[in-house]
Design a protein around this motif. Structure first.
Motif, PDB file in Angstrom:
ATOM      1  N   ASP A  92       0.831  -1.205   0.000  1.00  0.00           N
ATOM      2  CA  ASP A  92       0.000   0.000   0.000  1.00  0.00           C
ATOM      3  C   ASP A  92       0.866   1.256   0.000  1.00  0.00           C
ATOM      4  O   ASP A  92       0.566   2.252  -0.659  1.00  0.00           O
ATOM      5  N   PHE A  93       1.963   1.206   0.773  1.00  0.00           N
ATOM      6  CA  PHE A  93       2.866   2.355   0.820  1.00  0.00           C
ATOM      7  C   PHE A  93       3.610   2.518  -0.500  1.00  0.00           C
ATOM      8  O   PHE A  93       3.738   3.625  -1.021  1.00  0.00           O
ATOM      9  N   VAL A  94       4.092   1.393  -1.027  1.00  0.00           N
ATOM     10  CA  VAL A  94       4.837   1.455  -2.287  1.00  0.00           C
ATOM     11  C   VAL A  94       3.929   1.992  -3.384  1.00  0.00           C
ATOM     12  O   VAL A  94       4.292   2.897  -4.140  1.00  0.00           O
ATOM     13  N   PHE A  95       2.708   1.466  -3.430  1.00  0.00           N
ATOM     14  CA  PHE A  95       1.751   1.932  -4.434  1.00  0.00           C
ATOM     15  C   PHE A  95       1.478   3.425  -4.264  1.00  0.00           C
ATOM     16  O   PHE A  95       1.421   4.173  -5.229  1.00  0.00           O
ATOM     17  N   GLY A  96       1.314   3.848  -2.989  1.00  0.00           N
ATOM     18  CA  GLY A  96       1.033   5.251  -2.697  1.00  0.00           C
ATOM     19  C   GLY A  96       2.159   6.148  -3.188  1.00  0.00           C
ATOM     20  O   GLY A  96       1.917   7.152  -3.858  1.00  0.00           O
ATOM     21  N   LEU A  97       3.401   5.778  -2.889  1.00  0.00           N
ATOM     22  CA  LEU A  97       4.535   6.603  -3.305  1.00  0.00           C
ATOM     23  C   LEU A  97       4.641   6.661  -4.828  1.00  0.00           C
ATOM     24  O   LEU A  97       4.899   7.704  -5.412  1.00  0.00           O
ATOM     25  N   ARG A  98       4.410   5.514  -5.470  1.00  0.00           N
ATOM     26  CA  ARG A  98       4.480   5.497  -6.940  1.00  0.00           C
ATOM     27  C   ARG A  98       3.374   6.340  -7.548  1.00  0.00           C
ATOM     28  O   ARG A  98       3.586   7.108  -8.476  1.00  0.00           O
ATOM     29  N   ARG A  99       2.178   6.208  -6.997  1.00  0.00           N
ATOM     30  CA  ARG A  99       1.045   6.969  -7.529  1.00  0.00           C
ATOM     31  C   ARG A  99       1.321   8.461  -7.382  1.00  0.00           C
ATOM     32  O   ARG A  99       1.057   9.264  -8.269  1.00  0.00           O
ATOM     33  N   SER A 100       1.883   8.825  -6.216  1.00  0.00           N
ATOM     34  CA  SER A 100       2.184  10.215  -5.936  1.00  0.00           C
ATOM     35  C   SER A 100       3.190  10.781  -6.938  1.00  0.00           C
ATOM     36  O   SER A 100       3.055  11.912  -7.399  1.00  0.00           O
ATOM     37  N   ALA A 101       4.196   9.980  -7.287  1.00  0.00           N
ATOM     38  CA  ALA A 101       5.240  10.448  -8.198  1.00  0.00           C
ATOM     39  C   ALA A 101       4.810  10.375  -9.661  1.00  0.00           C
ATOM     40  O   ALA A 101       5.360  11.073 -10.507  1.00  0.00           O
ATOM     41  N   ASP A 102       3.823   9.551  -9.936  1.00  0.00           N
ATOM     42  CA  ASP A 102       3.385   9.343 -11.309  1.00  0.00           C
ATOM     43  C   ASP A 102       2.871  10.641 -11.930  1.00  0.00           C
ATOM     44  O   ASP A 102       1.993  11.289 -11.369  1.00  0.00           O
ATOM     45  N   PRO A 103       3.398  11.025 -13.083  1.00  0.00           N
ATOM     46  CA  PRO A 103       2.917  12.285 -13.691  1.00  0.00           C
ATOM     47  C   PRO A 103       1.422  12.258 -13.974  1.00  0.00           C
ATOM     48  O   PRO A 103       0.787  13.308 -14.003  1.00  0.00           O
ATOM     49  N   ALA A 104       0.851  11.077 -14.165  1.00  0.00           N
ATOM     50  CA  ALA A 104      -0.588  11.003 -14.443  1.00  0.00           C
ATOM     51  C   ALA A 104      -1.401  11.524 -13.258  1.00  0.00           C
ATOM     52  O   ALA A 104      -2.516  12.006 -13.432  1.00  0.00           O
TER      53      ALA A 104
END
Lengths: 680, 310
Positions: free
Chosen positions: A136-148
């Motif tokens: 959940d944390f990894v997904f959150g950090l990736r989503r946050s950084a994702d330009p989309a």
């Protein structure tokens, strides 16, 4: 809500009759009388149960309406305040602002300071009961950084490996230096050792997401009913421009230690409206207070006014890309010395702001600001030097400097601009044109730097480290509106980014500030203070330089009136118990309990009388007190009270005075996270 | 009559189109964008945001896209309040503003019409002067003075009412409604007085009196209806403006109405929100003006639209 308001009305009547003669200056300063809270804290710093008010509802004023409650798309202080309550990062902030374990129970940091391994608690749960996993944390950090996602606060994640490439879209989001080693372990790799990294993780861009609800609701994921969060509270209602209501999260791992049942956040477009709500008893905590009301507040609500240093600097910036400031640091120094900062904070800003010659606010742990000669001079000496430098720069009374000073429309900025212009005029004969502009127009002019000469600026530290301030003057930084460009300064900043030894890093920081202040692309005026009203009934919080206050630490205490009322109720209840038929059915232990409680109540009554406490008939509508109907419970409660009374100690009330604020504010050695937006 | 109504409604389309076009390009001409902030965004993020909201397309294309959406009554997502669409913001704010507005208008009509009539019937008496002085004061004192005064006196000194906020209870409506109604009362009473005085001097009233009708019948049956005409024509735009909320009243009493969206949307460069509110307001004015014209026809037998158009 209305009930609460009405309960305080008699008190407000009282206070208004107390100042019935208007605000005549000769009148004796008479503080508003408010219910005196009971503040007794047991040895383990937890409030004793009998001091807690029956209704644990906190009502916070919260500035502007938050843009969104999606942690990865939000920005601004109001949204972040709410998100800190709703979500929990790997780390969190304690009441004093120190960073502490959040969802991560503990962590390891590699020797080179570039690899962090976080171990999550087993009992961390989402508000629907699901387990919070490393993924959940990894997904959150990736989503946050994702330009989309287009997160506006994404810079927070820049220390992570590949962050910039992911922001720019040149690398996919899963190449971000974050991975889940197993369900309970998160590993984060950094580009360079970043001493303040743990504090960055307390911020919304680093929060986890509940993947199933995001998948189910998409863009409407952050609405009440849809939002599943992992913090101490859960979103219950959101009426735009009216209120946001949070309820206690029943699945939160530290549920037992959360006292507040509900937290209301009210947006206020108008500071005076907020003050009126506070005075009417509809608010326990204001976002700010009207800057013009210092005298009134100091006179009428001295105990509720909390003014403490804040990690931010108010300054005027010089546009170095065009005349007259493109060359000649003498001229900038002259203008800086001509400003009497003491006078400015005493007579204009009024709230005990700290005059400063530095960009980095004083008091960051282990940081020693570079010495600046002028600091120890008298104002007369500074002015003499200012005149000398002004003439050396080629200006005098016959050929005075003519400049424009831009600021965004606000009564406060206007007063400061007027005062500074008057000082320049008086000391040097500078002719200043004041230009106020609507916020976005001002921003555009300031950023483009085509017509701007001198501009209002201010910066609140994102984290408790000098770098947060110095980096904005790097020649490539987006925030560098002055156009300052000094290769030495840039190189120093770049070296700081990779320096591992803390003491050497601090020396480099001080050196870079020295270089900056020598070139003086800005004219620092004062260090900000936070100013707000807090009801004495709200306890558990502490002033801190980052001005972040999580509701999870707070609780509402009874006033002495309510306490004595509760005692009386309990007393009656106990007596009724002895008389009622219940006595027959309840076994002997209860009799013992009741006897003890009667003794105890006698003591309390004596105590109350000696303290001269008056009983307030209005306090009788306390629902929980009247709800105590079962005699068994009552007897038990009294018993608990007795045990607690024996153990407890009296604590000093929390809010502090302005004078002692600077000294009282102990800056923690930990680095603390950020304030996303500056005052407007 | 139906032909007239259709014609009027068709005639409203170019008006609306003009309104949308002007509003669309004016808000785009204002300096600064919706994503400007104290904290400057990284260029990549700004580009992403612009792409997300189609702000990277040529302006003409954005305009065409917007018009297409408006046709479907879709005002798009709010740029500022990212969790909400403009339609949702309008439909949550409008009922609040409309409730306050209608109550204020009802209060203003009752008080304003009676005061105006009373003053006209006792023209140049001290009552007349008194009513008109009060009305003049009502027009002159702006709401941003009245509202804080009301809070200070009624909420803080007397403690009769809450200082603001909103939960659909009458206690929280009283002060905003009174504040909104005061200037309306003033306008309506002055309009009513002037127009009634004029009507009372006209020939058909003289005829009525000559027929020997009682003063009561003269006034209620013959004078009031034509005297109300100027008030009615004032009501069209007045209702539209009062329904869409007042920023001042909403800010001071912290009411979650539509007025704040208008001003806040413009300040935030929330293009879609401003446009949405403008279009909504425009449609409301057109509809209300149309209703006023219908009421005119009913009140004044000299006006018959169908004859003019057929």
């Amino acid at each position: 809500m209305i009930g609460g308001a009405y309960r305080l009305f008699p008190l407000i009547l009282l206070l208004l009759s107390a100042c019935g003669g208007g605000d005549a200056p000769q009148q004796q300063p008479e503080p508003l009388s408010r219910p005196v809270p009971v503040v007794r804290v047991a040895a383990d710093a937890q409030p004793s149960p009998q001091d807690l008010a029956a209704q644990q509802i906190l009502r916070r004023g919260n500035g502007e309406e938050p843009e969104t409650l999606d942690p990865h798309r939000a920005q601004g202080v109001p949204a972040n305040n709410i998100l800190r309550d709703l979500f929990e990062g790997l780390t969190i902030e304690l009441p004093d602002g120190q960073v502490a374990p959040g969802t991560a129970e503990h962590w390891d940091i590699s020797r080179d300071g570039k690899r962090y391994t976080f171990y999550l608690r087993d009992d961390a749960r989402w508000s629907n009961g699901d387990v919070v996993t490393a993924e959940d944390f990894v997904f959150g950090l990736r989503r946050s950084a994702d330009p989309a996602t287009s997160s506006p606060a994404v810079q927070v994640l820049s220390p992570i490996v590949n962050a910039h490439e992911v922001f720019a879209g040149t690398l996919p989001a899963d190449s971000l230096g974050v991975r889940a080693l197993n369900d309970h372990t998160v590993q984060i790799d950094l580009v360079a050792p970043t001493p303040y990294f743990l504090s960055l993780l307390t911020l919304p861009p680093a929060y986890p997401v509940h993947r199933p609800s995001l998948a189910a609701h998409g863009d409407q994921y952050s609405r009440p009913g849809n939002l599943v969060s992992n913090g101490a509270f859960v979103l219950s209602e959101w009426v735009i421009y009216s209120h946001i209501l949070l309820n206690r999260n029943p699945f939160y791992w530290d549920y037992e230690k959360i006292y507040l049942d509900q937290v209301y956040y009210y947006p206020f477009a108008d500071q005076n409206a907020e003050l009126a709500h506070y005075r009417a008893g509809d608010l326990d905590w204001t976002y700010e207070v009207p800057s013009s009301q210092y005298d009134w507040l100091e006179q009428k609500l001295p105990d509720e006014l909390s003014v403490t240093p804040w990690l931010g600097t108010y300054y005027l910036g010089f546009n170095l890309t065009r005349a007259p400031f493109e060359a000649l640091p003498e001229l900038r120094v002259a203008l800086s010395l001509a400003v009497d900062r003491e006078l400015l904070v005493d007579k204009v800003t009024r709230f005990g702001e700290l005059p400063t010659f530095h960009l980095v606010p004083k008091g960051i742990p282990r940081y020693e600001s570079p010495e600046y000669d002028y600091e120890n001079w008298t104002q007369a000496e500074r002015e003499a030097e200012a005149k000398r430098l002004y003439q050396r720069a080629g200006y005098d009374e016959e050929f005075p400097l003519r400049i424009e000073l831009r600021y965004n429309t606000s009564a406060n900025h206007k007063k400061i601009a007027l005062a500074v212009a008057a000082m320049w005029q008086q000391v040097l004969g500078v002719e200043t044109v004041l230009i106020n502009e609507e916020w976005r127009v001002f921003l555009q002019n300031r950023q483009q730097g085509r017509i701007t000469e001198v501009y209002r600026g201010g910066w609140i530290g994102d984290y408790n480290d000098p770098y947060a301030f110095l980096e904005i003057f790097h020649s490539q930084h987006r925030q560098n509106d002055s156009g300052y460009e000094n290769p030495t300064f840039d190189r120093l900043l770049e070296r700081i980014g990779t320096e591992r030894i803390p003491s050497r890093r601090m020396r480099l920081l001080a050196e870079s500030e020295r270089v900056l202040l020598q070139d003086l692309p800005l004219l620092p005026l004062y260090t900000y203070v936070t100013k707000r009203l807090v009801s004495p009934r709200v306890q558990g919080w502490q002033p801190n330089v980052m001005d972040n206050h999580l509701s999870r630490w707070m609780y509402i205490v009874r006033t002495e009136d309510e306490l004595s009322q509760a005692d009386r109720e309990a007393n009656e209840q106990a007596r009724r118990t002895t008389e009622s038929e219940l006595v027959d059915t309840v076994d002997e232990t209860v009799d013992v309990l009741v006897d003890k409680s009667l003794d105890n109540l006698g003591e309390i009554a004596v105590d109350t009388v000696t303290k001269g406490v008056q009983r307030d008939p209005m306090a009788g509508d306390n629902p929980a007190v009247s709800a105590v109907d079962k005699s068994m419970e009552s007897a038990d409660e009294v018993q608990i009270q007795r045990a607690e009374m024996d153990a407890e100690v009296e604590a000093e009330p929390e809010p502090e005075s302005i004078a002692g604020a600077a000294e009282a504010q102990e800056l923690s050695p930990e680095l603390r996270p950020e304030r996303m937006e500056e005052d407007r | 009559m139906i032909a007239y109504a259709l014609r009027r409604l068709l005639g409203a389309i170019p008006t609306l189109l003009m309104l949308i076009t002007l509003a669309f390009f004016m808000i785009r001409l204002s300096p600064g964008g919706p994503f400007d902030n104290e904290r400057t965004l990284p260029p990549e993020i700004e580009a992403n945001l612009n792409a997300r909201y189609h702000l990277d397309e040529p302006l003409a294309m954005q305009y065409a896209r917007y018009l297409g959406n408006v046709l479907r009554f879709d005002f798009g997502p709010s740029f500022q309040y990212k969790d909400w669409t403009v339609n949702e913001l309008i439909s949550s704010g409008f009922p609040v503003s409309a409730t306050l507005g209608l109550l204020a208008m009802a209060l203003a009509l009752v008080v304003g019409l009676s005061a105006g009539t009373y003053a006209a019937l006792r023209q140049n008496s001290w009552i007349d002067y008194g009513v008109m002085t009060i009305a003049m004061t009502g027009i002159s004192i702006p709401t941003f003075v009245v509202a804080p005064l009301l809070i200070l006196v009624v909420a803080l000194s007397l403690g009769w009412l809450p200082a603001g906020g909103w939960d659909w209870t009458p206690a929280r409506m009283v002060m905003p409604v009174v504040t909104l109604a005061l200037p309306l009362i003033a306008y309506i009473s002055r309009l009513m007085r002037a127009s009634l005085i004029e009507v009372l001097h006209s020939n058909f009233i003289r005829t009525a009196r000559a027929k020997g009708l009682s003063e009561r019948q003269v006034i209620f049956r013959h004078a009031l209806k034509p005297a109300a005409l100027p008030v009615i024509s004032f009501l069209g735009p007045a209702i539209a403006s009062v329904l869409t909320g007042s920023v001042v009243v909403e800010r001071i009493f912290t009411v979650p109405g539509l007025g704040s969206h208008f001003v806040q949307g413009a300040l935030n460069r929330d293009y879609t929100l401003v446009l949405g509110v403008v279009v909504f307001y425009g449609m409301l004015i057109i509809v209300l003006n149309f209703l006023v014209d219908l009421i005119y026809a009913w009140l004044d037998p000299r006006i018959r639209y169908d004859r003019r158009w057929s």
